[in-house]
Design an enzyme around this catalytic site. Structure first.
Site, mmCIF file in Angstrom:
data_model
loop_
_atom_site.group_PDB
_atom_site.id
_atom_site.type_symbol
_atom_site.label_atom_id
_atom_site.label_comp_id
_atom_site.label_asym_id
_atom_site.label_seq_id
_atom_site.Cartn_x
_atom_site.Cartn_y
_atom_site.Cartn_z
ATOM 1 N N LYS A 205 23.342 7.072 -63.003
ATOM 2 C CA LYS A 205 22.081 6.824 -63.711
ATOM 3 C C LYS A 205 20.910 7.512 -63.012
ATOM 4 C CE LYS A 205 20.275 2.809 -63.162
ATOM 5 N NZ LYS A 205 19.911 1.388 -63.065
ATOM 6 N N LYS B 39 15.037 5.631 -59.555
ATOM 7 C CA LYS B 39 13.869 5.807 -58.688
ATOM 8 C C LYS B 39 14.276 5.996 -57.238
ATOM 9 C CE LYS B 39 10.784 2.693 -61.239
ATOM 10 N NZ LYS B 39 10.400 1.272 -61.359
ATOM 11 N N LYS C 218 23.484 -2.714 -56.044
ATOM 12 C CA LYS C 218 22.327 -2.608 -55.154
ATOM 13 C C LYS C 218 22.636 -3.099 -53.743
ATOM 14 C CE LYS C 218 18.401 -2.749 -58.340
ATOM 15 N NZ LYS C 218 17.119 -3.404 -58.633
HETATM 16 P P1 AMP Z 1 13.005 -0.432 -63.399
HETATM 17 O O1 AMP Z 1 12.501 0.863 -62.925
HETATM 18 O O2 AMP Z 1 14.349 -0.762 -62.822
HETATM 19 O O3 AMP Z 1 12.022 -1.539 -63.297
HETATM 20 O O4 AMP Z 1 13.263 -0.244 -64.960
HETATM 21 C C1 AMP Z 1 12.249 -0.346 -65.929
HETATM 22 C C2 AMP Z 1 12.830 -0.108 -67.306
HETATM 23 O O5 AMP Z 1 13.342 1.226 -67.399
HETATM 24 C C3 AMP Z 1 14.004 -1.041 -67.662
HETATM 25 O O6 AMP Z 1 13.892 -1.394 -69.027
HETATM 26 C C4 AMP Z 1 15.206 -0.179 -67.425
HETATM 27 O O7 AMP Z 1 16.304 -0.555 -68.225
HETATM 28 C C5 AMP Z 1 14.687 1.190 -67.835
HETATM 29 N N1 AMP Z 1 15.433 2.258 -67.140
HETATM 30 C C6 AMP Z 1 15.517 2.444 -65.802
HETATM 31 N N2 AMP Z 1 16.287 3.506 -65.515
HETATM 32 C C7 AMP Z 1 16.710 3.998 -66.714
HETATM 33 C C8 AMP Z 1 17.544 5.102 -67.093
HETATM 34 N N3 AMP Z 1 18.084 5.925 -66.186
HETATM 35 N N4 AMP Z 1 17.736 5.314 -68.420
HETATM 36 C C9 AMP Z 1 17.176 4.499 -69.358
HETATM 37 N N5 AMP Z 1 16.394 3.449 -69.053
HETATM 38 C C10 AMP Z 1 16.163 3.193 -67.756
#
Ligand code: AMP
Ligand code: TRP
Length: 345
Positions: free
Chosen positions: A207, A210, A115
Protein backbone atom coordinates in the site's frame (compact mmCIF):
# COMPACT_ATOMS: atom_id res chain seq x y z
CA UNK A 1 -34.71 10.82 19.24
CA UNK A 2 -33.07 13.60 17.39
CA UNK A 3 -30.43 11.86 15.26
CA UNK A 4 -30.67 13.01 11.64
CA UNK A 5 -31.25 10.37 8.98
CA UNK A 6 -27.68 10.48 7.83
CA UNK A 7 -24.47 11.96 9.10
CA UNK A 8 -20.97 11.52 7.73
CA UNK A 9 -17.88 11.19 9.93
CA UNK A 10 -14.31 10.49 8.90
CA UNK A 11 -10.80 11.06 10.18
CA UNK A 12 -7.24 11.47 8.92
CA UNK A 13 -4.17 11.09 11.15
CA UNK A 14 -1.79 14.05 11.39
CA UNK A 15 1.32 11.95 10.87
CA UNK A 16 2.89 13.86 7.94
CA UNK A 17 3.25 13.10 4.22
CA UNK A 18 -0.39 13.23 3.14
CA UNK A 19 -0.29 11.34 -0.16
CA UNK A 20 -2.27 10.45 -3.24
CA UNK A 21 -3.82 7.45 -1.44
CA UNK A 22 -5.23 9.75 1.25
CA UNK A 23 -6.44 12.16 -1.41
CA UNK A 24 -8.12 9.63 -3.72
CA UNK A 25 -9.17 7.10 -1.09
CA UNK A 26 -10.57 9.60 1.39
CA UNK A 27 -10.37 13.36 0.87
CA UNK A 28 -12.03 13.53 -2.57
CA UNK A 29 -14.95 11.55 -1.10
CA UNK A 30 -15.15 13.92 1.86
CA UNK A 31 -15.51 16.81 -0.55
CA UNK A 32 -18.21 15.14 -2.65
CA UNK A 33 -20.35 14.11 0.35
CA UNK A 34 -20.76 17.71 1.48
CA UNK A 35 -23.43 18.20 -1.18
CA UNK A 36 -25.77 15.63 0.28
CA UNK A 37 -24.88 15.13 3.96
CA UNK A 38 -24.08 16.79 7.23
CA UNK A 39 -20.36 16.08 7.61
CA UNK A 40 -17.78 16.00 10.40
CA UNK A 41 -14.14 15.74 9.35
CA UNK A 42 -11.70 15.11 12.12
CA UNK A 43 -7.93 15.40 12.40
CA UNK A 44 -7.41 12.37 14.62
CA UNK A 45 -4.50 13.48 16.77
CA UNK A 46 -5.24 10.93 19.53
CA UNK A 47 -4.82 8.17 16.94
CA UNK A 48 -1.53 9.71 15.80
CA UNK A 49 0.03 9.42 19.26
CA UNK A 50 -0.42 5.65 19.36
CA UNK A 51 3.07 5.88 17.84
CA UNK A 52 5.44 8.48 19.36
CA UNK A 53 5.24 11.86 17.61
CA UNK A 54 7.57 14.80 17.94
CA UNK A 55 5.37 17.43 19.68
CA UNK A 56 6.41 20.30 17.41
CA UNK A 57 5.87 18.19 14.29
CA UNK A 58 2.52 17.03 15.60
CA UNK A 59 1.32 20.63 15.97
CA UNK A 60 2.51 21.36 12.44
CA UNK A 61 0.87 18.22 11.03
CA UNK A 62 -2.49 18.90 12.71
CA UNK A 63 -2.56 22.31 11.03
CA UNK A 64 -1.35 20.91 7.72
CA UNK A 65 -4.08 18.24 7.49
CA UNK A 66 -6.64 20.93 8.33
CA UNK A 67 -5.21 23.22 5.64
CA UNK A 68 -5.19 20.37 3.10
CA UNK A 69 -8.85 19.60 3.88
CA UNK A 70 -9.83 23.19 3.24
CA UNK A 71 -7.58 23.57 0.19
CA UNK A 72 -9.18 20.41 -1.26
CA UNK A 73 -12.64 21.95 -0.99
CA UNK A 74 -14.00 21.07 2.46
CA UNK A 75 -16.09 23.94 3.78
CA UNK A 76 -15.47 24.33 7.53
CA UNK A 77 -18.44 26.66 7.95
CA UNK A 78 -21.12 24.55 6.27
CA UNK A 79 -19.63 21.42 7.89
CA UNK A 80 -17.44 20.65 10.92
CA UNK A 81 -13.64 20.40 10.84
CA UNK A 82 -11.84 19.87 14.17
CA UNK A 83 -9.07 18.00 15.93
CA UNK A 84 -10.14 14.99 17.96
CA UNK A 85 -8.38 15.76 21.27
CA UNK A 86 -10.32 19.02 21.61
CA UNK A 87 -13.55 17.08 22.16
CA UNK A 88 -12.95 15.01 25.28
CA UNK A 89 -15.99 12.82 24.55
CA UNK A 90 -13.87 10.80 22.10
CA UNK A 91 -11.63 9.56 24.91
CA UNK A 92 -14.55 9.09 27.29
CA UNK A 93 -16.67 7.04 24.91
CA UNK A 94 -13.58 5.06 23.89
CA UNK A 95 -13.26 3.91 27.52
CA UNK A 96 -16.90 2.86 27.67
CA UNK A 97 -16.60 0.99 24.37
CA UNK A 98 -13.39 -0.70 25.50
CA UNK A 99 -15.59 -2.37 28.12
CA UNK A 100 -18.00 -3.51 25.38
CA UNK A 101 -15.47 -4.71 22.77
CA UNK A 102 -13.94 -8.14 23.32
CA UNK A 103 -10.20 -8.92 23.38
CA UNK A 104 -10.77 -11.55 20.70
CA UNK A 105 -12.25 -8.94 18.34
CA UNK A 106 -9.26 -6.62 18.68
CA UNK A 107 -6.86 -9.55 18.40
CA UNK A 108 -8.15 -10.17 14.89
CA UNK A 109 -7.28 -6.69 13.58
CA UNK A 110 -4.77 -7.14 10.78
CA UNK A 111 -3.58 -3.51 10.80
CA UNK A 112 -2.34 -3.88 14.38
CA UNK A 113 -0.39 -6.96 13.40
CA UNK A 114 1.16 -5.11 10.44
CA UNK A 115 1.98 -1.98 12.43
CA UNK A 116 3.30 -3.76 15.49
CA UNK A 117 5.34 -6.15 13.34
CA UNK A 118 7.68 -8.50 15.14
CA UNK A 119 7.90 -6.28 18.21
CA UNK A 120 4.36 -6.80 19.43
CA UNK A 121 5.28 -6.73 23.11
CA UNK A 122 6.78 -3.31 22.59
CA UNK A 123 3.79 -1.71 20.80
CA UNK A 124 1.82 0.82 22.83
CA UNK A 125 -1.44 -0.30 24.43
CA UNK A 126 -3.02 2.58 22.49
CA UNK A 127 -1.96 1.04 19.18
CA UNK A 128 -3.80 -2.16 20.18
CA UNK A 129 -7.00 -0.35 21.22
CA UNK A 130 -6.81 2.12 18.31
CA UNK A 131 -9.81 0.60 16.44
CA UNK A 132 -11.88 0.97 19.58
CA UNK A 133 -11.16 4.72 19.66
CA UNK A 134 -12.17 4.80 16.00
CA UNK A 135 -15.53 3.25 16.90
CA UNK A 136 -15.94 5.93 19.58
CA UNK A 137 -15.20 8.69 17.01
CA UNK A 138 -18.05 7.50 14.85
CA UNK A 139 -20.62 6.53 17.48
CA UNK A 140 -20.09 9.74 19.48
CA UNK A 141 -22.01 11.54 16.71
CA UNK A 142 -24.26 8.62 15.72
CA UNK A 143 -22.66 8.92 12.29
CA UNK A 144 -24.31 6.72 9.67
CA UNK A 145 -21.78 6.89 6.80
CA UNK A 146 -18.01 6.69 6.93
CA UNK A 147 -15.93 7.36 3.78
CA UNK A 148 -12.57 5.58 4.02
CA UNK A 149 -10.00 3.71 1.95
CA UNK A 150 -10.10 -0.07 1.67
CA UNK A 151 -7.56 -0.52 4.51
CA UNK A 152 -10.14 0.66 7.06
CA UNK A 153 -12.82 -1.86 6.14
CA UNK A 154 -12.04 -4.24 9.00
CA UNK A 155 -12.04 -1.37 11.52
CA UNK A 156 -15.47 -0.29 10.28
CA UNK A 157 -16.79 -3.82 10.71
CA UNK A 158 -15.51 -3.76 14.28
CA UNK A 159 -17.30 -0.43 14.86
CA UNK A 160 -20.52 -2.05 13.70
CA UNK A 161 -19.99 -5.03 16.01
CA UNK A 162 -19.34 -2.73 18.96
CA UNK A 163 -22.44 -0.62 18.22
CA UNK A 164 -24.53 -3.77 17.90
CA UNK A 165 -23.24 -5.24 21.15
CA UNK A 166 -23.89 -2.01 23.04
CA UNK A 167 -27.45 -1.85 21.68
CA UNK A 168 -28.04 -5.47 22.74
CA UNK A 169 -26.25 -5.39 26.12
CA UNK A 170 -28.27 -2.35 27.21
CA UNK A 171 -31.50 -3.03 25.30
CA UNK A 172 -33.71 -3.04 28.42
CA UNK A 173 -32.24 0.15 29.82
CA UNK A 174 -32.42 1.85 26.40
CA UNK A 175 -36.15 0.98 26.26
CA UNK A 176 -36.77 2.10 29.88
CA UNK A 177 -35.26 5.47 29.10
CA UNK A 178 -37.48 5.77 26.06
CA UNK A 179 -34.59 5.93 23.59
CA UNK A 180 -34.65 4.43 20.11
CA UNK A 181 -33.72 0.72 20.24
CA UNK A 182 -30.99 1.44 17.67
CA UNK A 183 -29.21 3.56 20.25
CA UNK A 184 -26.05 3.59 18.14
CA UNK A 185 -26.77 3.22 14.40
CA UNK A 186 -24.48 0.71 12.68
CA UNK A 187 -22.15 2.86 10.55
CA UNK A 188 -21.90 2.08 6.83
CA UNK A 189 -18.47 2.20 5.21
CA UNK A 190 -18.30 4.12 1.93
CA UNK A 191 -15.46 2.58 -0.04
CA UNK A 192 -16.05 3.49 -3.67
CA UNK A 193 -14.36 4.39 -6.95
CA UNK A 194 -11.29 3.20 -8.87
CA UNK A 195 -8.69 4.12 -6.20
CA UNK A 196 -9.80 2.76 -2.83
CA UNK A 197 -6.41 1.15 -2.35
CA UNK A 198 -3.59 3.11 -3.96
CA UNK A 199 -0.40 1.05 -4.04
CA UNK A 200 3.27 1.96 -3.71
CA UNK A 201 4.85 3.23 -6.94
CA UNK A 202 7.75 0.84 -6.32
CA UNK A 203 5.81 -2.30 -5.42
CA UNK A 204 2.31 -2.94 -6.70
CA UNK A 205 1.63 -5.37 -3.86
CA UNK A 206 2.16 -2.97 -0.94
CA UNK A 207 0.00 0.00 0.00
CA UNK A 208 1.10 3.59 -0.61
CA UNK A 209 1.85 4.78 2.90
CA UNK A 210 2.95 7.84 4.85
CA UNK A 211 5.52 5.84 6.74
CA UNK A 212 7.37 4.13 3.86
CA UNK A 213 11.01 5.17 4.29
CA UNK A 214 11.36 5.75 0.53
CA UNK A 215 9.69 8.95 -0.70
CA UNK A 216 9.81 7.53 -4.25
CA UNK A 217 7.01 5.09 -3.32
CA UNK A 218 4.40 7.84 -2.97
CA UNK A 219 3.14 11.08 -4.50
CA UNK A 220 2.75 13.51 -1.61
CA UNK A 221 -0.03 16.07 -1.83
CA UNK A 222 2.63 18.74 -1.29
CA UNK A 223 5.01 17.50 -4.03
CA UNK A 224 5.90 19.97 -6.79
CA UNK A 225 5.39 19.23 -10.50
CA UNK A 226 9.00 18.09 -11.01
CA UNK A 227 8.88 15.55 -8.19
CA UNK A 228 5.52 14.22 -9.42
CA UNK A 229 6.92 13.80 -12.95
CA UNK A 230 10.08 12.12 -11.65
CA UNK A 231 8.21 9.71 -9.36
CA UNK A 232 5.81 8.59 -12.08
CA UNK A 233 8.66 8.27 -14.60
CA UNK A 234 10.52 6.00 -12.19
CA UNK A 235 7.40 4.11 -11.10
CA UNK A 236 7.79 0.38 -11.52
CA UNK A 237 5.95 -1.20 -14.46
CA UNK A 238 6.25 -4.38 -16.50
CA UNK A 239 7.57 -4.75 -20.06
CA UNK A 240 4.20 -5.35 -21.76
CA UNK A 241 2.22 -2.51 -23.35
CA UNK A 242 -0.99 -1.43 -21.60
CA UNK A 243 -3.94 -3.77 -22.22
CA UNK A 244 -7.09 -2.50 -23.93
CA UNK A 245 -9.46 -4.10 -21.44
CA UNK A 246 -9.62 -4.44 -17.67
CA UNK A 247 -9.23 -8.23 -17.77
CA UNK A 248 -5.71 -7.64 -19.13
CA UNK A 249 -4.68 -6.00 -15.82
CA UNK A 250 -4.91 -9.30 -13.98
CA UNK A 251 -1.60 -10.22 -12.32
CA UNK A 252 -0.13 -6.85 -13.34
CA UNK A 253 -0.44 -4.97 -10.01
CA UNK A 254 1.75 -2.00 -11.00
CA UNK A 255 -0.16 -1.42 -14.25
CA UNK A 256 -3.47 -1.80 -12.46
CA UNK A 257 -2.43 0.71 -9.82
CA UNK A 258 -1.39 3.39 -12.32
CA UNK A 259 -4.55 2.89 -14.36
CA UNK A 260 -6.66 3.22 -11.20
CA UNK A 261 -4.84 6.41 -10.22
CA UNK A 262 -5.35 7.90 -13.67
CA UNK A 263 -9.05 6.98 -13.72
CA UNK A 264 -9.66 8.50 -10.28
CA UNK A 265 -7.79 11.71 -11.09
CA UNK A 266 -9.40 12.17 -14.51
CA UNK A 267 -12.87 11.23 -13.24
CA UNK A 268 -13.28 8.33 -15.68
CA UNK A 269 -13.47 4.54 -15.29
CA UNK A 270 -10.57 2.11 -15.67
CA UNK A 271 -12.27 0.73 -18.81
CA UNK A 272 -12.39 4.20 -20.36
CA UNK A 273 -8.74 4.78 -19.46
CA UNK A 274 -7.73 1.55 -21.18
CA UNK A 275 -9.80 2.38 -24.24
CA UNK A 276 -7.74 5.55 -24.58
CA UNK A 277 -4.27 4.21 -23.68
CA UNK A 278 -4.51 0.44 -24.40
CA UNK A 279 -1.81 -0.88 -26.74
CA UNK A 280 0.47 2.06 -25.92
CA UNK A 281 3.74 2.07 -23.97
CA UNK A 282 3.94 3.15 -20.34
CA UNK A 283 6.10 6.17 -21.12
CA UNK A 284 3.31 8.04 -22.91
CA UNK A 285 0.75 6.99 -20.33
CA UNK A 286 3.00 8.17 -17.49
CA UNK A 287 3.22 11.60 -19.09
CA UNK A 288 -0.57 11.82 -19.24
CA UNK A 289 -0.72 10.62 -15.64
CA UNK A 290 1.70 13.33 -14.54
CA UNK A 291 -0.42 15.88 -16.38
CA UNK A 292 -3.66 15.04 -14.54
CA UNK A 293 -1.89 14.66 -11.18
CA UNK A 294 -0.24 18.07 -11.42
CA UNK A 295 -3.47 19.65 -12.62
CA UNK A 296 -5.32 18.34 -9.53
CA UNK A 297 -2.61 18.62 -6.86
CA UNK A 298 -0.80 21.88 -7.71
CA UNK A 299 -3.70 24.22 -6.81
CA UNK A 300 -4.27 22.25 -3.59
CA UNK A 301 -0.65 22.38 -2.46
CA UNK A 302 -0.44 26.09 -3.31
CA UNK A 303 -3.56 26.83 -1.29
CA UNK A 304 -2.39 24.61 1.60
CA UNK A 305 0.88 26.58 1.76
CA UNK A 306 -1.03 29.86 1.74
CA UNK A 307 -3.27 28.70 4.60
CA UNK A 308 -0.23 27.52 6.57
CA UNK A 309 1.10 31.09 6.52
CA UNK A 310 -1.72 32.02 8.90
CA UNK A 311 -1.74 29.42 11.70
CA UNK A 312 -4.01 31.55 13.89
CA UNK A 313 -6.72 31.31 11.24
CA UNK A 314 -6.42 27.51 11.13
CA UNK A 315 -6.52 27.33 14.93
CA UNK A 316 -9.69 29.42 14.97
CA UNK A 317 -11.33 27.04 12.48
CA UNK A 318 -10.42 24.02 14.63
CA UNK A 319 -11.62 25.67 17.82
CA UNK A 320 -14.95 26.65 16.26
CA UNK A 321 -15.37 23.17 14.75
CA UNK A 322 -14.68 21.56 18.13
CA UNK A 323 -17.33 23.69 19.84
CA UNK A 324 -19.91 22.63 17.25
CA UNK A 325 -18.82 18.98 17.47
CA UNK A 326 -19.13 19.08 21.29
CA UNK A 327 -22.68 20.37 20.99
CA UNK A 328 -23.65 17.26 19.00
CA UNK A 329 -21.64 14.86 21.18
CA UNK A 330 -22.70 15.99 24.63
CA UNK A 331 -26.35 14.90 24.61
CA UNK A 332 -25.34 11.55 23.10
CA UNK A 333 -22.71 11.04 25.82
CA UNK A 334 -25.19 11.98 28.51
CA UNK A 335 -27.72 9.45 27.20
CA UNK A 336 -24.95 6.87 27.06
CA UNK A 337 -24.09 7.42 30.74
CA UNK A 338 -27.77 7.21 31.67
CA UNK A 339 -28.29 3.98 29.77
CA UNK A 340 -25.27 2.35 31.45
CA UNK A 341 -26.39 3.43 34.91
CA UNK A 342 -23.68 5.99 35.64
CA UNK A 343 -25.12 8.83 37.71
CA UNK A 344 -24.78 12.00 35.67
CA UNK A 345 -25.54 15.72 35.98
P1 AMP B 1 -4.46 7.70 7.48
O1 AMP B 1 -3.40 8.41 6.76
O2 AMP B 1 -4.05 6.31 7.87
O3 AMP B 1 -5.06 8.48 8.59
O4 AMP B 1 -5.64 7.50 6.42
C1 AMP B 1 -6.58 8.50 6.12
C2 AMP B 1 -7.55 7.98 5.08
O5 AMP B 1 -6.85 7.71 3.86
C3 AMP B 1 -8.26 6.67 5.47
O6 AMP B 1 -9.60 6.74 5.02
C4 AMP B 1 -7.49 5.63 4.71
O7 AMP B 1 -8.27 4.50 4.41
C5 AMP B 1 -7.13 6.39 3.44
N1 AMP B 1 -5.90 5.82 2.84
C6 AMP B 1 -4.68 5.75 3.42
N2 AMP B 1 -3.80 5.17 2.59
C7 AMP B 1 -4.49 4.85 1.46
C8 AMP B 1 -4.13 4.23 0.22
N3 AMP B 1 -2.88 3.82 -0.03
N4 AMP B 1 -5.10 4.09 -0.72
C9 AMP B 1 -6.38 4.52 -0.48
N5 AMP B 1 -6.76 5.11 0.66
C10 AMP B 1 -5.84 5.27 1.62
N1 TRP C 1 -8.03 4.91 11.47
C1 TRP C 1 -8.22 5.78 10.34
C2 TRP C 1 -6.98 5.70 9.44
O1 TRP C 1 -5.89 5.52 9.87
C3 TRP C 1 -8.45 7.20 10.77
C4 TRP C 1 -9.68 7.33 11.60
C5 TRP C 1 -9.74 7.53 12.94
C6 TRP C 1 -11.03 7.25 11.14
N2 TRP C 1 -11.02 7.62 13.34
C7 TRP C 1 -11.84 7.45 12.28
C8 TRP C 1 -11.60 7.06 9.89
C9 TRP C 1 -13.23 7.41 12.21
C10 TRP C 1 -13.01 7.02 9.82
C11 TRP C 1 -13.81 7.20 10.97
O2 TRP C 1 -7.10 5.86 8.28
Amino acid sequence: MTAPKSRVFSGVQPTGNLHLGNYLGAITKFVALQESHECLYCVVDLHAITVWQDPKELEHNIREVTAAFIASGIDPEAHIVFNQSRVSGHAELAWVLSCVARMGWLNRMTQFKEKAGKHRENASVGLFTYPNLMAADILLYRATHVPVGEDQKQHLELSRDIAQKFNTDFADSIAEHGFDETFFPLPEPLITGPATRVMSLRDGTSKMSKSDPSDMTRINMMDDADSIAKKFRKARTDPEPLPSEEAGLKDRPEAENLVGIYAALAGVTKAETLKEFGGGQFSGFKEALTGVAVEKLAPISNETKKLMDDPAHIDAILSDGAARARAIAEPILRQTRQVIGLLTD
